[in-house]
Design an enzyme around this catalytic site. Structure first.
Site, PDB file in Angstrom:
ATOM      1  N   HIS A   1      20.071  -9.790  52.403  1.00 41.92           N
ATOM      2  CA  HIS A   1      19.427  -9.159  53.265  1.00 41.92           C
ATOM      3  C   HIS A   1      18.713  -9.324  54.398  1.00 41.92           C
ATOM      4  O   HIS A   1      17.417 -10.976  54.592  1.00 41.92           O
ATOM      5  CB  HIS A   1      18.378  -8.106  52.665  1.00 41.92           C
ATOM      6  CG  HIS A   1      19.493  -6.635  52.385  1.00 41.92           C
ATOM      7  ND1 HIS A   1      19.426  -6.772  50.839  1.00 41.92           N
ATOM      8  CD2 HIS A   1      20.358  -5.734  52.892  1.00 41.92           C
ATOM      9  CE1 HIS A   1      20.318  -5.666  50.654  1.00 41.92           C
ATOM     10  NE2 HIS A   1      20.982  -5.001  51.958  1.00 41.92           N
TER      11      HIS A   1
ATOM     12  N   CYS B   1      25.133  -1.893  50.028  1.00 39.24           N
ATOM     13  CA  CYS B   1      24.688  -3.732  50.403  1.00 39.24           C
ATOM     14  C   CYS B   1      25.381  -4.006  48.611  1.00 39.24           C
ATOM     15  O   CYS B   1      25.912  -4.955  48.589  1.00 39.24           O
ATOM     16  CB  CYS B   1      23.994  -4.027  50.783  1.00 39.24           C
ATOM     17  SG  CYS B   1      23.772  -3.478  52.218  1.00 39.24           S
TER      18      CYS B   1
ATOM     19  N   ARG C   1      20.436   7.188  48.504  1.00 32.74           N
ATOM     20  CA  ARG C   1      19.117   7.716  48.766  1.00 32.74           C
ATOM     21  C   ARG C   1      19.558   8.894  49.452  1.00 32.74           C
ATOM     22  O   ARG C   1      19.518  10.099  50.105  1.00 32.74           O
ATOM     23  CB  ARG C   1      17.658   7.038  49.337  1.00 32.74           C
ATOM     24  CG  ARG C   1      16.821   7.551  49.455  1.00 32.74           C
ATOM     25  CD  ARG C   1      16.383   6.678  49.665  1.00 32.74           C
ATOM     26  NE  ARG C   1      16.916   5.220  50.516  1.00 32.74           N
ATOM     27  CZ  ARG C   1      16.166   5.376  52.004  1.00 32.74           C
ATOM     28  NH1 ARG C   1      15.827   6.521  52.418  1.00 32.74           N
ATOM     29  NH2 ARG C   1      17.193   4.302  53.111  1.00 32.74           N
TER      30      ARG C   1
ATOM     31  N   GLU D   1      19.533 -12.559  47.789  1.00 30.81           N
ATOM     32  CA  GLU D   1      19.423 -11.649  46.611  1.00 30.81           C
ATOM     33  C   GLU D   1      19.974 -12.154  45.602  1.00 30.81           C
ATOM     34  O   GLU D   1      21.019 -13.293  45.330  1.00 30.81           O
ATOM     35  CB  GLU D   1      20.692 -10.353  46.826  1.00 30.81           C
ATOM     36  CG  GLU D   1      20.322  -9.489  47.982  1.00 30.81           C
ATOM     37  CD  GLU D   1      19.466  -8.511  47.989  1.00 30.81           C
ATOM     38  OE1 GLU D   1      18.842  -8.690  46.730  1.00 30.81           O
ATOM     39  OE2 GLU D   1      18.457  -8.380  48.730  1.00 30.81           O
TER      40      GLU D   1
HETATM   41  N1  PCA Z   1      22.076  -2.220  54.078  1.00 26.89           N
HETATM   42  C1  PCA Z   1      22.725  -0.788  53.342  1.00 26.89           C
HETATM   43  C2  PCA Z   1      24.241  -1.153  53.625  1.00 26.89           C
HETATM   44  C3  PCA Z   1      24.838  -1.689  54.663  1.00 26.89           C
HETATM   45  C4  PCA Z   1      23.410  -2.365  55.606  1.00 26.89           C
HETATM   46  O1  PCA Z   1      23.345  -3.139  56.347  1.00 26.89           O
HETATM   47  C5  PCA Z   1      22.188  -1.287  52.178  1.00 26.89           C
HETATM   48  O2  PCA Z   1      21.004  -2.290  51.583  1.00 26.89           O
HETATM   49  O3  PCA Z   1      22.527  -1.521  51.070  1.00 26.89           O
END
Ligand code: PCA
Length: 219
Positions: free
Chosen positions: A170, A144, A91, A81
């Site tokens: 991610h 996140c 959402r 990211e």
């Molecule tokens: N993914 C979510 C929140 C916790 C996670 O593992 C996100 O992408 O916001």
């Protein structure tokens, strides 16, 4: 003496009973990878509680580098990211049943912070290791992104920040999750873990280009 690296993953949320970020992160707990001693901590998928848990872990381990990891169900590869934004716009409900819309993560904070990770150098290192990856320009607007923004805000505010790095990555679903989400991409736990090891080994690489990544700016 090795340096401390804080590695965080989230607990399961939404319809899933497992979160690959925690599964991968906890498998690296206690390991020394390159110059780093890895401390793995689970954060709650909660807008209200995740930030405090992150600050507590940063206080406990005084990490030189912080890598926060989260699940991005449906994405096909590991995504580095690049930017965190000051917006919570959920959402679905978080694990406390909260679903903020159009709220700021840090009231009055800058609109965005760049990652302090050398995302292009990391992409090259992951590709060289045979791990599918890409750079992402949105971490979404759920927990996140909120924890990514909180982390960057903490690093920005820290007057002892010299040498400190941090950012957000991610990761895809695990195959067993994709089996119950139709047509979703997935990645094996061993590939994800290998990817995180590779990121840790290269987290101090010098960014190849870089107007922004690796430097400390609010946008
Ligand atoms: N993914 C979510 C929140 C916790 C996670 O593992 C996100 O992408 O916001």
């Amino acid at each position: 003496m090795s340096n401390n690296l804080l590695l965080t993953g989230f607990d399961p949320f939404g319809a899933d009973s497992i979160n690959p970020s925690w599964e991968a992160v906890r498998s690296l707990h206690g390991r020394t990878i390159g110059k780093y001693h890895v401390h793995a901590v689970q954060l709650p998928t909660s807008f209200a509680r995740a930030g405090a848990a992150l600050r507590e872990a940063m206080g406990a381990y005084a990490p030189d580098t912080v890598l926060c990891i989260g699940q991005a169900g449906g994405r096909p590869d590991i995504t580095l990211e690049r930017v965190a934004i000051n917006l919570m716009d959920a959402r679905i409900a978080d694990n406390d049943g909260a679903q903020p819309t159009d709220d700021e993560v840090i009231p009055g904070g800058p609109a965005a912070y760049w990652s302090l990770l050398p995302v292009k150098a990391l992409r090259q290192a992951l590709q060289a290791a045979g791990i599918p990856c890409s750079i992402s320009y949105t971490a979404g607007t759920f927990v996140c992104n909120a924890i990514f923004y909180t982390l960057m805000h903490e690093l920005h505010m820290d007057s002892n920040r010299t040498g400190k790095r941090g950012g957000f990555v991610h990761i895809p679903y695990l195959p067993e999750q994709a089996a119950v989400h139709s047509n979703a991409a997935s990645m094996s736990l061993s590939s994800i873990t290998h990817g995180l090891e590779t990121i840790i080994l290269h987290v101090d690489d010098v960014e190849q280009t870089g107007c922004s990544a690796g430097t400390l700016h609010g946008a």
